[in-house]
Design a protein around this motif. Structure first.
Motif, PDB file in Angstrom:
ATOM      1  N   ALA A   2       0.813  -1.265  -0.025  1.00 25.47           N
ATOM      2  CA  ALA A   2      -0.136   0.506   0.191  1.00 25.47           C
ATOM      3  C   ALA A   2       1.282   1.038   0.237  1.00 25.47           C
ATOM      4  N   VAL A   3       2.200   1.100   0.755  1.00 27.32           N
ATOM      5  CA  VAL A   3       2.988   2.507   0.499  1.00 27.32           C
ATOM      6  C   VAL A   3       3.634   2.447  -0.194  1.00 27.32           C
ATOM      7  N   VAL A   4       3.756   1.619  -1.298  1.00 29.05           N
ATOM      8  CA  VAL A   4       4.676   1.490  -2.596  1.00 29.05           C
ATOM      9  C   VAL A   4       3.891   1.798  -3.878  1.00 29.05           C
ATOM     10  N   GLU A   5       1.713   1.270  -3.247  1.00 26.26           N
ATOM     11  CA  GLU A   5       1.464   2.454  -4.138  1.00 26.26           C
ATOM     12  C   GLU A   5       1.018   3.318  -4.209  1.00 26.26           C
ATOM     13  N   ALA A   6       0.953   4.120  -2.609  1.00 24.33           N
ATOM     14  CA  ALA A   6       0.635   5.806  -2.353  1.00 24.33           C
ATOM     15  C   ALA A   6       1.746   6.645  -3.039  1.00 24.33           C
ATOM     16  N   LEU A   7       2.912   5.823  -3.003  1.00 26.28           N
ATOM     17  CA  LEU A   7       4.327   6.560  -4.010  1.00 26.28           C
ATOM     18  C   LEU A   7       3.725   6.706  -5.574  1.00 26.28           C
ATOM     19  N   LEU A   8       3.228   5.528  -6.273  1.00 24.54           N
ATOM     20  CA  LEU A   8       2.728   5.612  -7.321  1.00 24.54           C
ATOM     21  C   LEU A   8       1.557   6.832  -7.675  1.00 24.54           C
ATOM     22  N   VAL A   9       0.632   6.801  -6.740  1.00 23.98           N
ATOM     23  CA  VAL A   9      -0.105   7.628  -7.258  1.00 23.98           C
ATOM     24  C   VAL A   9       0.472   8.588  -6.642  1.00 23.98           C
ATOM     25  N   ALA A  10       1.858   9.196  -5.889  1.00 24.25           N
ATOM     26  CA  ALA A  10       2.602  10.584  -6.198  1.00 24.25           C
ATOM     27  C   ALA A  10       2.748  10.815  -7.080  1.00 24.25           C
ATOM     28  N   GLN A  11       3.396   9.688  -7.908  1.00 21.51           N
ATOM     29  CA  GLN A  11       4.251   9.984  -8.823  1.00 21.51           C
ATOM     30  C   GLN A  11       3.156  10.327  -9.983  1.00 21.51           C
ATOM     31  N   LEU A  12       2.221   9.961 -10.267  1.00 19.35           N
ATOM     32  CA  LEU A  12       1.149  10.035 -10.915  1.00 19.35           C
ATOM     33  C   LEU A  12       0.618  11.924 -11.375  1.00 19.35           C
TER      34      LEU A  12
ATOM     35  N   GLY B 164      -0.162   2.854 -16.103  1.00 16.92           N
ATOM     36  CA  GLY B 164       0.498   1.161 -15.725  1.00 16.92           C
ATOM     37  C   GLY B 164       0.407   1.018 -14.763  1.00 16.92           C
ATOM     38  N   ALA B 165       1.527   1.821 -14.320  1.00 17.31           N
ATOM     39  CA  ALA B 165       2.761   1.109 -13.021  1.00 17.31           C
ATOM     40  C   ALA B 165       1.081   1.468 -11.663  1.00 17.31           C
ATOM     41  N   LEU B 166       0.283   2.065 -11.582  1.00 16.56           N
ATOM     42  CA  LEU B 166      -0.791   2.229 -10.869  1.00 16.56           C
ATOM     43  C   LEU B 166      -0.844   0.792 -10.939  1.00 16.56           C
ATOM     44  N   VAL B 167      -1.492   0.022 -11.900  1.00 17.85           N
ATOM     45  CA  VAL B 167      -2.248  -0.979 -12.037  1.00 17.85           C
ATOM     46  C   VAL B 167      -2.050  -2.102 -11.662  1.00 17.85           C
ATOM     47  N   ILE B 168      -0.660  -2.324 -11.870  1.00 12.26           N
ATOM     48  CA  ILE B 168      -0.205  -2.958 -12.003  1.00 12.26           C
ATOM     49  C   ILE B 168       0.125  -4.039 -10.172  1.00 12.26           C
ATOM     50  N   LEU B 169       0.478  -3.218  -8.925  1.00  9.57           N
ATOM     51  CA  LEU B 169       0.398  -3.395  -7.871  1.00  9.57           C
ATOM     52  C   LEU B 169      -0.762  -4.352  -6.878  1.00  9.57           C
ATOM     53  N   PRO B 170      -2.440  -3.555  -7.927  1.00 13.21           N
ATOM     54  CA  PRO B 170      -3.682  -4.147  -6.887  1.00 13.21           C
ATOM     55  C   PRO B 170      -3.725  -5.177  -8.008  1.00 13.21           C
ATOM     56  N   VAL B 171      -3.254  -5.460  -8.938  1.00 17.38           N
ATOM     57  CA  VAL B 171      -4.483  -6.562  -9.959  1.00 17.38           C
ATOM     58  C   VAL B 171      -3.058  -7.739  -9.102  1.00 17.38           C
ATOM     59  N   GLY B 172      -1.948  -7.618  -8.822  1.00 15.15           N
ATOM     60  CA  GLY B 172      -1.026  -8.646  -8.161  1.00 15.15           C
ATOM     61  C   GLY B 172      -1.347  -9.114  -7.252  1.00 15.15           C
ATOM     62  N   THR B 173      -2.114  -8.083  -6.037  1.00 11.25           N
ATOM     63  CA  THR B 173      -2.489  -8.133  -5.003  1.00 11.25           C
ATOM     64  C   THR B 173      -4.451  -8.797  -4.941  1.00 11.25           C
ATOM     65  N   ALA B 174      -5.201  -8.819  -6.026  1.00 11.32           N
ATOM     66  CA  ALA B 174      -6.005  -9.491  -5.741  1.00 11.32           C
ATOM     67  C   ALA B 174      -5.824 -10.878  -6.408  1.00 11.32           C
TER      68      ALA B 174
ATOM     69  N   ALA C  18       5.498  -8.927  -9.132  1.00 13.16           N
ATOM     70  CA  ALA C  18       4.381  -7.265  -9.290  1.00 13.16           C
ATOM     71  C   ALA C  18       5.428  -5.961  -8.475  1.00 13.16           C
ATOM     72  N   CYS C  19       6.349  -6.696  -7.780  1.00 14.72           N
ATOM     73  CA  CYS C  19       7.025  -5.618  -6.768  1.00 14.72           C
ATOM     74  C   CYS C  19       8.151  -4.971  -7.844  1.00 14.72           C
ATOM     75  N   LEU C  20       8.917  -6.084  -8.930  1.00 15.18           N
ATOM     76  CA  LEU C  20       9.962  -5.810  -9.949  1.00 15.18           C
ATOM     77  C   LEU C  20       9.618  -5.084 -10.938  1.00 15.18           C
ATOM     78  N   ALA C  21       8.037  -4.877 -10.958  1.00 17.61           N
ATOM     79  CA  ALA C  21       7.702  -4.605 -12.278  1.00 17.61           C
ATOM     80  C   ALA C  21       7.851  -3.326 -11.823  1.00 17.61           C
ATOM     81  N   ILE C  22       7.561  -2.380 -11.186  1.00 20.40           N
ATOM     82  CA  ILE C  22       7.404  -0.922 -11.397  1.00 20.40           C
ATOM     83  C   ILE C  22       8.640  -0.251 -10.578  1.00 20.40           C
ATOM     84  N   PRO C  23      10.012  -0.863 -10.371  1.00 19.76           N
ATOM     85  CA  PRO C  23      11.367  -0.571 -11.334  1.00 19.76           C
ATOM     86  C   PRO C  23      11.424  -0.185 -12.511  1.00 19.76           C
ATOM     87  N   VAL C  24      10.794  -1.384 -13.334  1.00 18.25           N
ATOM     88  CA  VAL C  24      10.517  -0.746 -15.040  1.00 18.25           C
ATOM     89  C   VAL C  24      10.381   0.244 -15.228  1.00 18.25           C
TER      90      VAL C  24
END
Length: 121
Positions: free
Chosen positions: A39-49, A74-84, A101-107
């Motif tokens: 959730a923290v990483v996702e919040a960082l991704l929202v801030a990036q958006l 797309g970066a925002l979607v990866i973690l929620p889909v992986g978590t689900a 899913a987390c490894l896809a984020i730095p890419v």
């Protein structure tokens, strides 16, 4: 884009990925602390958006607007889909799914910065 913030997002995602892989190696299912870290990483991704959109509104433009926006969203979607997916089947392998899913984020973050930089170089 703000390079330091992108590095922070990528590093946080990489740390959570390592955490997930260690938990998987120990045979653990995803627990609340790991989900909180996601959730923290996702919040960082929202801030990036938000930062990305503010820069667009301010008049800056990436080389390819469509590709840039696709990577931001797309970066925002990866973690929620992986978590689900991981929560639908709680097992050791679901913890691996979270790590991948987390490894896809730095890419994704790196590509966002490459696309942004191509328009400003």
């Amino acid at each position: 884009m703000i390079t330091g913030f992108g590095v922070a997002v990528a590093a946080a995602a990489a740390l959570v990925a390592v955490w997930a892989f260690v938990a998987a190696a120990r045979g653990r299912e995803p627990g609340r602390p790991l989900l909180a870290a996601l959730a923290v990483v996702e919040a960082l991704l929202v801030a990036q958006l938000v930062v990305g959109v503010v820069l667009l509104i301010a008049g800056d433009r990436p080389h390819s607007m469509v590709t840039y926006l696709a990577y931001l969203v797309g970066a925002l979607v990866i973690l929620p889909v992986g978590t689900a997916w991981a929560l639908a089947e709680r097992s050791r392998s679901s913890t691996v799914i979270l790590g991948v899913a987390c490894l896809a984020i730095p890419v994704m973050v790196e590509r966002i910065h490459q696309i942004w930089g191509a328009g400003h170089g």
